[in-house]
Design an enzyme around this catalytic site. Structure first.
Site, PDB file in Angstrom:
ATOM      1  N   ILE A 163       7.365  12.504  14.643  1.00  0.00           N
ATOM      2  CA  ILE A 163       6.300  12.884  13.797  1.00  0.00           C
ATOM      3  C   ILE A 163       5.021  13.099  14.365  1.00  0.00           C
ATOM      4  O   ILE A 163       4.376  14.152  14.446  1.00  0.00           O
ATOM      5  CB  ILE A 163       6.332  12.259  12.610  1.00  0.00           C
ATOM      6  CG1 ILE A 163       7.660  12.108  11.753  1.00  0.00           C
ATOM      7  CG2 ILE A 163       5.332  12.186  11.567  1.00  0.00           C
ATOM      8  CD1 ILE A 163       7.831  10.805  10.573  1.00  0.00           C
TER       9      ILE A 163
ATOM     10  N   ASP B 240       0.766   4.825  22.631  1.00  0.00           N
ATOM     11  CA  ASP B 240       2.336   4.677  22.386  1.00  0.00           C
ATOM     12  C   ASP B 240       2.634   3.837  23.561  1.00  0.00           C
ATOM     13  O   ASP B 240       2.861   4.673  24.708  1.00  0.00           O
ATOM     14  CB  ASP B 240       3.061   5.867  22.023  1.00  0.00           C
ATOM     15  CG  ASP B 240       4.483   5.520  21.550  1.00  0.00           C
ATOM     16  OD1 ASP B 240       4.946   4.627  22.212  1.00  0.00           O
ATOM     17  OD2 ASP B 240       4.877   6.513  20.681  1.00  0.00           O
TER      18      ASP B 240
ATOM     19  N   ARG C 212       4.408   3.690   7.428  1.00  0.00           N
ATOM     20  CA  ARG C 212       4.839   2.744   6.496  1.00  0.00           C
ATOM     21  C   ARG C 212       3.670   1.903   6.033  1.00  0.00           C
ATOM     22  O   ARG C 212       2.635   1.563   6.554  1.00  0.00           O
ATOM     23  CB  ARG C 212       5.824   1.797   7.412  1.00  0.00           C
ATOM     24  CG  ARG C 212       7.229   2.312   7.366  1.00  0.00           C
ATOM     25  CD  ARG C 212       7.932   2.204   6.191  1.00  0.00           C
ATOM     26  NE  ARG C 212       9.091   2.839   6.106  1.00  0.00           N
ATOM     27  CZ  ARG C 212       9.271   4.049   5.949  1.00  0.00           C
ATOM     28  NH1 ARG C 212       8.446   4.869   5.338  1.00  0.00           N
ATOM     29  NH2 ARG C 212      10.480   4.572   5.621  1.00  0.00           N
TER      30      ARG C 212
ATOM     31  N   ASP D 215      -0.247   7.320   2.216  1.00  0.00           N
ATOM     32  CA  ASP D 215       0.920   8.091   1.428  1.00  0.00           C
ATOM     33  C   ASP D 215       1.944   6.763   1.226  1.00  0.00           C
ATOM     34  O   ASP D 215       2.804   6.759   0.557  1.00  0.00           O
ATOM     35  CB  ASP D 215       1.843   9.084   2.370  1.00  0.00           C
ATOM     36  CG  ASP D 215       2.882   9.551   1.597  1.00  0.00           C
ATOM     37  OD1 ASP D 215       2.843   9.956   0.398  1.00  0.00           O
ATOM     38  OD2 ASP D 215       4.139   9.706   2.479  1.00  0.00           O
TER      39      ASP D 215
ATOM     40  N   GLU E 266       5.617  -0.933  -3.043  1.00  0.00           N
ATOM     41  CA  GLU E 266       5.593   0.282  -3.808  1.00  0.00           C
ATOM     42  C   GLU E 266       6.662   0.166  -4.803  1.00  0.00           C
ATOM     43  O   GLU E 266       7.428  -0.577  -4.820  1.00  0.00           O
ATOM     44  CB  GLU E 266       6.228   1.292  -2.656  1.00  0.00           C
ATOM     45  CG  GLU E 266       5.335   1.689  -1.539  1.00  0.00           C
ATOM     46  CD  GLU E 266       5.758   2.632  -0.790  1.00  0.00           C
ATOM     47  OE1 GLU E 266       6.628   3.262  -0.981  1.00  0.00           O
ATOM     48  OE2 GLU E 266       5.145   2.933   0.350  1.00  0.00           O
TER      49      GLU E 266
ATOM     50  N   HIS F 287       4.278   8.218  -1.601  1.00  0.00           N
ATOM     51  CA  HIS F 287       5.179   8.127  -0.739  1.00  0.00           C
ATOM     52  C   HIS F 287       5.912   9.642  -0.640  1.00  0.00           C
ATOM     53  O   HIS F 287       7.147   9.532  -1.043  1.00  0.00           O
ATOM     54  CB  HIS F 287       6.100   6.983  -0.904  1.00  0.00           C
ATOM     55  CG  HIS F 287       6.793   6.534   0.250  1.00  0.00           C
ATOM     56  ND1 HIS F 287       7.271   5.525   0.616  1.00  0.00           N
ATOM     57  CD2 HIS F 287       7.493   7.538   1.277  1.00  0.00           C
ATOM     58  CE1 HIS F 287       7.932   5.595   1.896  1.00  0.00           C
ATOM     59  NE2 HIS F 287       8.078   6.771   2.171  1.00  0.00           N
ATOM     60  N   LEU F 288       5.093  10.750  -0.445  1.00  0.00           N
ATOM     61  CA  LEU F 288       5.640  12.041  -0.520  1.00  0.00           C
ATOM     62  C   LEU F 288       5.866  12.586   0.714  1.00  0.00           C
ATOM     63  O   LEU F 288       6.262  13.701   0.764  1.00  0.00           O
ATOM     64  CB  LEU F 288       4.593  13.000  -1.352  1.00  0.00           C
ATOM     65  CG  LEU F 288       4.390  12.671  -2.844  1.00  0.00           C
ATOM     66  CD1 LEU F 288       3.392  13.681  -3.418  1.00  0.00           C
ATOM     67  CD2 LEU F 288       5.752  12.724  -3.680  1.00  0.00           C
ATOM     68  N   GLY F 289       5.667  11.803   2.050  1.00  0.00           N
ATOM     69  CA  GLY F 289       5.912  12.543   3.174  1.00  0.00           C
ATOM     70  C   GLY F 289       7.247  13.307   3.115  1.00  0.00           C
ATOM     71  O   GLY F 289       7.084  14.342   3.813  1.00  0.00           O
TER      72      GLY F 289
END
Ligand SMILES: NC(=O)c1ccc[n+]([C@@H]2O[C@H](COP(=O)([O-])OP(=O)(O)OC[C@H]3O[C@@H](n4cnc5c(N)ncnc54)[C@H](O)[C@@H]3O)[C@@H](O)[C@H]2O)c1
Ligand SMILES: O=C(O)[C@H](O)COP(=O)(O)O
Length: 526
Positions: A150, A169, A230, A254, A259, A278-280
């Site tokens: 992503i 990273d 997350r 998101d 949740e 949480h619509l990703g």
């Protein structure tokens, strides 16, 4: 027929695939106690992020063979508990990548131009053009934390919008980052220099509250932070405090620590905060992708086939699986055979991967061999998921070696086990595409396909012995389907491999070893 429970909202395309092989019950919004009560009836569970699959649920799921997560994150599943129980956990690692990346990009732009609040104000009847003056992303610095699937897509699109890219990273090479147009930097530098910080990392002990009061204090007061990864990676209390105090410019979230989001300071903040539920992954395309991807894997596992994206069977990715599939059965058969020849309580298993199998990619064959080895003890309870753990818990020492120089067949597997009946070995290969052949037993060359019931003897190669054994088996009404002798020298020691039509009757092994010249006899059921 198998039974599958679908406990989160899944696209119909997935349900259709499951229905080919199972009865499918769709029960969305079950309370944990309700799920606990019914899970024992099901062979498979298909979920998204809303269902929490705890250890308690897994233990109550006595029939469960597979848990399918129609999405990426499996942090709502107790994977170690599933692994111990031999339940495969699968996900869809790529099905919603684009959807999640586009949601993060939408958040960046929506936050910059106050789209949600401007829209709400017009819908309320206002025409306020002064309160929503935004910022351009062009030439601004985007800090990407996590340059995986992503993060890379976000970076690639942001590049085309003229953004400067920094990335953090620790598991990605500088070359890979440069290919995507990112400069790899330390996290502190990213925090200090970025105008936008977007998170694309898993939630792990290391990343929990990575964004906290201390790290927020390192950021520009104008910095905007986006979390479509997350909940829990950001300390929400610290974030709300920093936003209120003007120590940070904005946030678009998101995902949340808990949740659905309950009472939260974040809800009371203004246009500098955007919250989505949480619509990703919630695009039509992504939902079709993940539903098909995971339903196919559930179908395959219910049909006894391996899954391509199991998170708890290391190394069994789709490419590896395609290549190794025919050899998995070979490894399992040889494991089962050598386990029975060696008797119970195997202490050491030596596995040699030979010829074209002598690569690291062949690791799943070791797991398959262990599965076969443990089959007599554990029957259906052992599978690719728990075979290594079960072997470890039984104190079986597994020694793996690789020898590419052995090339009598394209690839051969050699297994040697030491158990209560001593040390025995078997070697096998594939003939043609997938026909399994035993090519060696206890060091004696043979060439026989394994059959369900087999008898092996270690004997002296001398006239009459085959006839005597044949008569003895005949007197017990045992029908021989095929027989082959393997020897190294004429009239030396030899091995006989017989395929028989039925299991050997009780007591006959004792009679066989009384035949002059026969030193040992073993019967196996494969
Ligand atoms: N909001 C949504 O609906 C939605 C949808 C899909 C995925 N996700 C989440 O997005 C995240 C990224 O998913 P992905 O598919 O890109 O995963 P990925 O595995 O492809 O990438 C994750 C990257 O994070 C890196 N990483 C791991 N630990 C790190 C650390 N401590 N610091 C920095 N980098 C670290 C890894 O090296 C890897 O490159 C996951 O948390 C996933 O659950 C959310
Ligand atoms: O990990 C994921 O795939 C995302 O968080 C999506 O979750 P969802 O399937 O519940 O939308």
């Amino acid at each position: 027929m198998s039974k599958v429970l679908v406990s989160d909202s899944i696209d119909q395309a997935g349900i259709d695939i499951l229905s080919q092989v199972a009865t499918v019950d769709v029960k969305i919004g079950l309370k944990p106690a309700q799920l606990l009560e019914i899970i024992g009836e099901y062979d498979a569970l298909m979920i998204r992020s809303s269902t929490r699959v705890t250890q308690e649920i897994i233990e109550a799921g006595t029939q469960l063979k597979i848990i399918g997560r129609a999405g990426v994150g499996v942090d709502n599943v107790d994977v170690p508990a599933a692994t111990r129980r031999g339940i495969v956990v699968v996900n869809s690692p790529e099905g919603n990548t684009i959807a999640a990346a586009e949601h993060a990009l939408a958040m960046i732009l929506a936050l910059s131009r106050h789209i949600p609040d401007a829209n709400a104000s017009v819908k309320r009847g206002a025409w306020d053009r002064n309160s929503f003056v935004g910022a351009e992303v062009y030439k601004k610095t985007l800090g990407v934390v996590g340059l995986g699937k992503i993060g890379s897509h976000v970076a690639a699109v942001a590049k085309t919008m003229g953004m400067k890219l920094l990335a953090y990273d620790p598991f990605i090479s500088t070359e890979r980052a440069e290919q995507i147009g990112c400069q790899l930097v330390e996290l502190d530098l990213l925090f200090q220099q970025a105008d936008y910080i977007t998170l694309h990392i898993p939630k792990t002990p290391e990343t929990t509250h990575l964004i906290n009061a201390t790290t927020l204090a390192k950021m520009k007061p104008t910095a905007r932070i986006i979390n479509c990864a997350r909940g829990g990676i950001i300390d929400e209390v610290a974030l709300a405090a920093a936003l209120k105090a003007g120590k940070i410019g904005g946030a678009a979230l998101d995902v949340f620590e808990s949740e659905p989001l309950g009472e939260s300071e974040l809800r009371s903040l203004g246009k500098e905060v955007i919250l989505t539920p949480h619509l990703g992954a919630s695009t039509a395309e992504a939902q079709v992708n993940v539903a098909i991807d995971v339903a196919e894997q559930i179908r395959d596992v219910l049909l006894g086939l391996p899954a391509r994206s199991a998170v708890n069977i290391p190394g069994l990715g789709p490419d590896v699986l395609e290549e190794l599939k025919p050899y998995m059965q070979l490894a399992e058969t040889l494991g089962n055979l050598v386990g029975q020849l060696a008797g119970g309580r195997v202490e050491v298993l030596n596995i040699r991967l030979q010829g074209e199998l002598a690569t690291n990619k062949s690791q799943p064959l070791v797991v398959a061999a262990l599965k076969g080895l443990l089959y007599q003890a554990l029957r259906e309870r052992v599978n690719y998921v728990n075979a290594s753990i079960e072997a470890k818990e039984r104190g079986i020492r597994v020694i793996e070696t690789r020898d590419a120089s052995i090339r009598d067949y394209a690839g051969t597997l050699h297994l040697e086990a030491t158990g209560t009946l001593g040390t025995h070995s078997v070697t096998g290969a594939l003939l043609g595409e997938r026909e399994i052949h035993l090519t060696d037993v206890d060091g004696f060359p043979i060439n026989v396909p394994p059959s369900k019931y087999m008898l092996f003897t270690l004997h002296r190669d001398m006239p009459g012995i085959i006839g005597k054994l044949g008569s003895l088996l005949g007197s017990f009404n045992v029908n021989i389907a095929s027989m082959q002798v393997g020897r190294k020298i004429v009239r030396g020691d030899a091995v006989m491999a017989l395929s028989i039509d039925d299991p050997l009757p009780e007591g006959i092994l004792d009679e066989i070893i009384k035949v002059p010249g026969i030193r040992d006899a073993y019967t196996v059921t494969l």
